[in-house]
Design an enzyme around this catalytic site. Structure first.
Site, PDB file in Angstrom:
ATOM      1  N   ASN A   1       0.861  -1.178   0.000  1.00  0.00           N
ATOM      2  CA  ASN A   1       0.000   0.000   0.000  1.00  0.00           C
ATOM      3  C   ASN A   1       0.901   1.233   0.000  1.00  0.00           C
ATOM      4  OD1 ASN A   1      -1.791   2.038   0.398  1.00  0.00           O
ATOM      5  ND2 ASN A   1      -2.719   1.212   2.251  1.00  0.00           N
TER       6      ASN A   1
ATOM      7  N   CYS B   1      -1.933   5.222  -0.031  1.00  0.00           N
ATOM      8  CA  CYS B   1      -3.014   5.700   0.828  1.00  0.00           C
ATOM      9  C   CYS B   1      -2.939   7.224   0.941  1.00  0.00           C
ATOM     10  CB  CYS B   1      -2.935   5.083   2.212  1.00  0.00           C
ATOM     11  SG  CYS B   1      -4.220   5.706   3.302  1.00  0.00           S
TER      12      CYS B   1
ATOM     13  N   LYS C   1       0.249  -1.344  -4.969  1.00  0.00           N
ATOM     14  CA  LYS C   1      -1.048  -0.740  -5.293  1.00  0.00           C
ATOM     15  C   LYS C   1      -0.816   0.741  -5.557  1.00  0.00           C
ATOM     16  CE  LYS C   1      -5.876  -0.482  -3.870  1.00  0.00           C
ATOM     17  NZ  LYS C   1      -6.886  -0.931  -2.905  1.00  0.00           N
TER      18      LYS C   1
END
Lengths: 302, 264
Positions: A125, A128, A163
């Site tokens: 991740n 974010c 991601k």
């Protein structure tokens, strides 16, 4: 016989639906519930370097065309989660272990720690929007590649999937850099930066003020990103963003996704949404005489 | 109002009509607005730029919440005066099935506010209200209740669950509803199982989204905000965390003992 299975860098999924990170994935029991409800894979809530409370509320709201959230990555921190990790490692279906950090070192340390639980897939991740410096790594190709490479070095056989954030000028360039750095697949997209103000309160609704948009409002943004990435990389893509039904899923697959992330749709249709989407995909394939998901991936490019 | 306007109103405005002091730490805030809600459902009450927390309504017409001074949110709420505004979204969740013929309601402390609308909806019910001591009571003129206090400063000296056991030995009931500290509710549920009576309990967990996606309020594989907050015996039986573990704001699983220690 219609074959709904797909694969992400050698990991087989019984169908292309994947529970996205940050949705329901707070406990191993909820991950199991996603599989019981037909998810092809399920992603856990991002694991971080240390204990974190996250933001005050409101942290998730429905603004009418989608959801806006700034939950702020709450979590016990990877060193406090052995009980959960142990449970997760027993699940036979493909669990995706999402991790985040504010330094490359965090990603490396978490990976080294969780690797003993033999996760099939780790998602990075790096996108974010709800944390100071949280998006740093997906903002330019060099830092995205650096995280990917550093994690890959310690990840043994585990599949690594960064991601990516749509809040950039050229997402496909960043995806390409990740591929060159050893990424096994790409997940696109994370949420789109946004804000909602309550005009009667005269204040931003989210406590964090700014947040990440998800749901139907961002689907065209996600489709465009996946389409662009598909033209630039050879590794598989998980297409995430605004998918709420089978037709949306097929659209994303036609844009180039090998599998699709399902997040906000759990709000719109409940946890049954995986089964519903799978059935709708199957119906569409029947009507259009396709036997395998693989035949549809990227066909909008032809 | 057209659809676009409706969509923009994530939170609706409430105006405080009246504030009543229920006891040394508890106030009831009445609002000018009406909220269509079923007993056991909840709303998310928003103080802009401060926080947003789940509450059940303690009165329906006019709508009201009864709140105990606890942390930062309630401290800020207690500063508000008549005429001040705050906001809410909801109602959310699944409420009580208020159709039972002969019911016992077991409320502990602030849990009484959570079952007030239920008690009003039940035709025939027995209410047991347990509190630490006399000064913690509220609504004692509103409902006909069997009051229990830990120190015996008023009513029966002992736990609400002791009173419940006595009652069940004497009479038959169709259902037990309960709302209050989870350790008490677990005891109530165990008693209900022993006497083979249906039970519904209103659970509490740290909540964020209120709409069943963030997973903050997970209790095993159930979401308190969406699958609950009211759970029946069939669910409670399968919920291993019920009466044992909760989740903190940071998501860490903690025993209920640790959780209550941190809050008081």
């Amino acid at each position: 016989m219609i074959d709904l299975s797909t694969s992400i860098a050698g990991v087989k999924l019984k169908n292309p639906t994947i529970l996205s990170s940050g949705i329901l994935g707070t406990s191993p029991e909820l991950i199991k519930r996603a599989f019981e409800n037909n998810a092809g894979a399920a992603t856990i809530k991002s694991i971080g370097p240390k204990l974190r409370d996250g933001n005050n509320n409101p942290s998730v709201i429905n603004f009418g065309h989608g959801l806006l959230n700034a939950v702020g990555l709450p979590g016990p921190g990877y060193k406090n989660m052995d009980v959960e990790f142990n449970e997760l490692s027993k699940i036979k279906d493909p669990v995706i272990w999402s991790i985040y950090g504010s330094k490359i070192e965090d990603f490396v340390n978490i990976t080294k720690y969780i690797i003993k639980y033999k996760p099939k897939i780790i998602e990075l991740n790096i996108s974010c929007p709800n944390k100071e410096n949280g998006m740093l790594f997906s903002q330019d190709k060099k830092s995205a590649a650096n995280v990917t490479r550093s994690v890959k070095e310690v990840a043994e056989k585990t599949i690594i999937i960064p991601k990516l954030s749509p809040n950039v000028a050229n997402i496909s360039e960043i995806a390409y850099a990740c591929e060159k750095a050893g990424a096994d697949a790409i997940n696109a997209i994370n949420t789109v930066q946004g804000m909602v103000i309550n005009i009667d309160a005269k204040k931003p609704v989210l406590y964090y003020k700014k947040g990440g948009m998800s749901g139907p409002a961002i689907r065209p943004i996600a489709v465009r990103c996946v389409y662009d990435i598909y033209e630039n990389v050879k590794i598989p893509i998980i297409g995430t963003g605004g998918i709420t039904n089978g037709r949306d899923a097929i659209e994303m697959i036609q844009a180039g996704a090998s599998a699709v992330g399902i997040g906000s749709a759990v709000y719109y249709h409940g946890i049954n949404v995986f089964g519903n989407i799978v059935n709708e995909i199957k119906e569409w394939m029947q009507e259009n005489s396709y036997n395998s998901i693989k035949e549809i991936i990227g066909i909008a490019h032809e | 109002m057209n659809n676009m306007e409706k969509e923009q109103k994530v939170h609706k405005k409430l105006t405080i009509k009246q504030i009543i002091n229920e006891n040394y730490k508890t106030k009831t805030f009445f609002f000018n607005e009406k909220i269509d809600i079923k007993p056991g459902q909840f709303i998310m009450l928003w103080l802009p730029a401060i926080d947003e927390k789940p509450f059940t309504l303690s009165y329906k017409k006019p709508a009201a919440v009864t709140v105990e001074l606890k942390g930062n949110f309630t401290k800020e709420l207690f500063k508000l005066k008549k005429g001040d505004n705050l906001f809410y979204r909801g109602p959310f969740g699944d409420g009580f099935t208020a159709s039972a013929k002969k019911a016992v309601v077991v409320a502990g402390g602030m849990g009484l506010a959570g079952v007030s609308l239920l008690i009003e909806n039940l035709k025939k019910s027995k209410v047991i209200f347990g509190a630490k001591q006399k000064r913690d009571l509220f609504f004692k003129n509103r409902f006909d209740m069997d009051i229990c206090t830990d120190d015996g400063s008023i009513g029966y000296k002992g736990f609400a669950t002791d009173k419940l056991r006595k009652l069940l030995k004497e009479e038959k009931y169709d259902i037990i509803y309960t709302c209050g500290p989870e350790i008490m509710m677990k005891k109530v549920f165990d008693i209900a199982e022993k006497y083979k009576i249906k039970c519904e309990a209103s659970l509490e967990r740290f909540m964020r989204c209120g709409i069943g996606i963030c997973g903050s309020c997970a209790c095993g594989d159930k979401l308190v905000c969406k699958d609950g907050p009211v759970f029946n015996s069939d669910n409670l039986r399968k919920m291993n965390d019920f009466g044992r573990y909760t989740r903190l704001k940071n998501g860490r699983k903690a025993s209920l003992q640790e959780y209550h220690k941190g809050r008081s």
